[in-house]
Write a protein that holds these residues in place. Structure first.
Motif: not given
Length: 427
Positions: A199, A201, A214, A216
């Motif tokens: 991921t 952030r 986040v 993804r």
């Protein structure tokens, strides 16, 4: 297999001028893992240089002082180009004048774990936080705030005040090591972290380091990320040939770029934001027009080039890092064949090379005159970047491309040769 195509005589390629190196203390246990300089970074205003010298330690050095130590030997005698200065950080204060109260100071920071990623963040130019509804914040960052973010092996991110060396924030949310960090260059102190937990952030340091989003989409480790100069676009690269582009205003995925045949480990935008360079274990650096998802240039490091099926295997030409020079005309790459290459995008060939064993990362200084490269032994080597006077055409192109995307340029009522030049189809 060769490092250069048959059309290029290796003896005709210039040798980059080596100007100095920063060494680290040597001890018997240093032969073990954990001593690598995984990342090097220059402050946006050119005031500091930082690198992870291994064993949890980050060094912060005033850049002007570092250059002075390279150019002046003991006793005040200038060193020549053939005898570059070697500055040991083991006894950095020995024989040196203590800084005045208003001068930048060196700092040694113990981060508590192996440091994988480093990034400087500046509040210049000052931009308001996205969180405008909260009147009170723990930290009130000034107009001249300079921060250092460190990404650690335990998944934590620590934020330090560069001028004092004090710890300000400890960000915890990643579940695996933080491989890379990058700040938005617009002064917003927005930080993006890339991790092996697959991921990215987004953190707002002006909102006391609260996590905003986040991101993804990566199916494997994320190795690196980079902001475009206007902070509107983020590129992230990782294992599995992944090159992702993100809209940082909406925090959504724009598109994926396909062209690499192995893990992509490094990326950086050109200073005008028109080009994107990505480095991969497939032995290539690809220069993209990311607005149109097209490949403009391929910089090969193995000849003949490996076929896609073999480009995914181990070889001694893996490209470890790529960096765009602030002049917009040169690119540096670090590879496993023990060479640093300085490429000219106009010539599409190495303009200069230098020897470097076990290189891991590289970065240009803020003014673009020096390249720093970190190695597996924790040291850093410095070379002067090949310099030449940029043409007025190139300066005008960079000025225009800072405010116009490729699609906007193509919509202009101008001659085709000029349009091709402005869109870098003709470099």
């Amino acid at each position: 297999m060769a490092s250069f195509p048959d059309t290029i005589n290796e003896n005709d390629i210039g040798k980059a001028k080596f100007i100095g190196e920063l060494l680290v203390p040597v001890a018997p246990f240093d032969q073990k893992s954990g001593r690598e300089a995984w990342t090097v970074a220059f402050a946006p205003n050119g005031s500091y240089f930082a690198w992870s010298q291994g064993h949890r330690i980050v060094r912060l050095i005033p850049w002007t002082k570092c250059l002075k130590n390279f150019s002046v030997g003991h006793g005040g005698e200038a060193t020549n180009a053939l005898s570059p200065r070697r500055l040991s950080r083991q006894n950095s204060s020995e024989g040196q004048v203590m800084p005045q109260a208003d001068e930048p100071r060196e700092h040694t920071i113990d981060c508590g774990d192996i440091v994988w990623g480093l990034a400087f963040g500046s509040s210049v130019p000052e931009k308001q936080s996205r969180c405008v509804n909260i009147e009170w914040h723990r930290f009130q960052f000034g107009q001249d705030q300079l921060l250092l973010a460190t990404g650690l092996n335990n998944g934590r991110i620590k934020i330090w005040d560069v001028y004092t060396g004090k710890l300000l924030l400890n960000l915890m949310d990643h579940t695996d090591l933080v491989r890379d960090l990058t700040f938005a260059p617009d002064g917003s102190l927005m930080l993006v972290s890339a991790s092996r937990d697959k991921t990215l952030r987004v953190w707002d340091l002006k909102d006391d380091g609260n996590m905003v989003k986040v991101l993804r989409g990566h199916q494997n480790w994320v190795y690196c990320s980079a902001f475009s100069p206007d902070s509107s676009t983020l590129c992230s690269v990782g294992a599995g040939k992944a090159v992702f582009l993100w809209n940082m205003d909406k925090l959504t995925l724009i598109r994926k770029l396909e062209g690499h045949h192995n893990d992509v480990v490094s990326c950086e935008f050109s200073p005008d934001g028109a080009l994107l360079a990505t480095a991969s274990y497939d032995t290539r650096v690809i220069v993209w027009d990311h607005h149109k998802a097209t490949v403009l240039l391929e910089l090969g490091h193995l000849f003949p080039p490996p076929s896609p099926i073999f480009a995914g295997g181990a070889n001694d030409r893996w490209v470890r890092s790529v960096s765009f020079c602030p002049d917009g005309r040169h690119i540096a790459s670090i590879t496993d064949d023990r060479l640093v290459r300085f490429w000219s995008i106009e010539e599409r060939a190495p303009q200069a090379v230098a020897s470097l064993s076990n290189g891991l990362c590289c970065a240009f200084s803020a003014e673009g005159s020096v390249l720093a490269a970190g190695t597996r032994d924790g040291g850093v080597h410095f070379w002067a970047c090949p310099r030449s006077v940029a043409s007025l055409q190139h300066i005008c192109r960079m000025t225009l491309r800072r405010v116009m995307a490729s699609q906007q340029v193509e919509a202009l009522a101008i001659p085709t040769p000029l349009r091709d030049y402005l869109t870098y189809k003709v470099i």
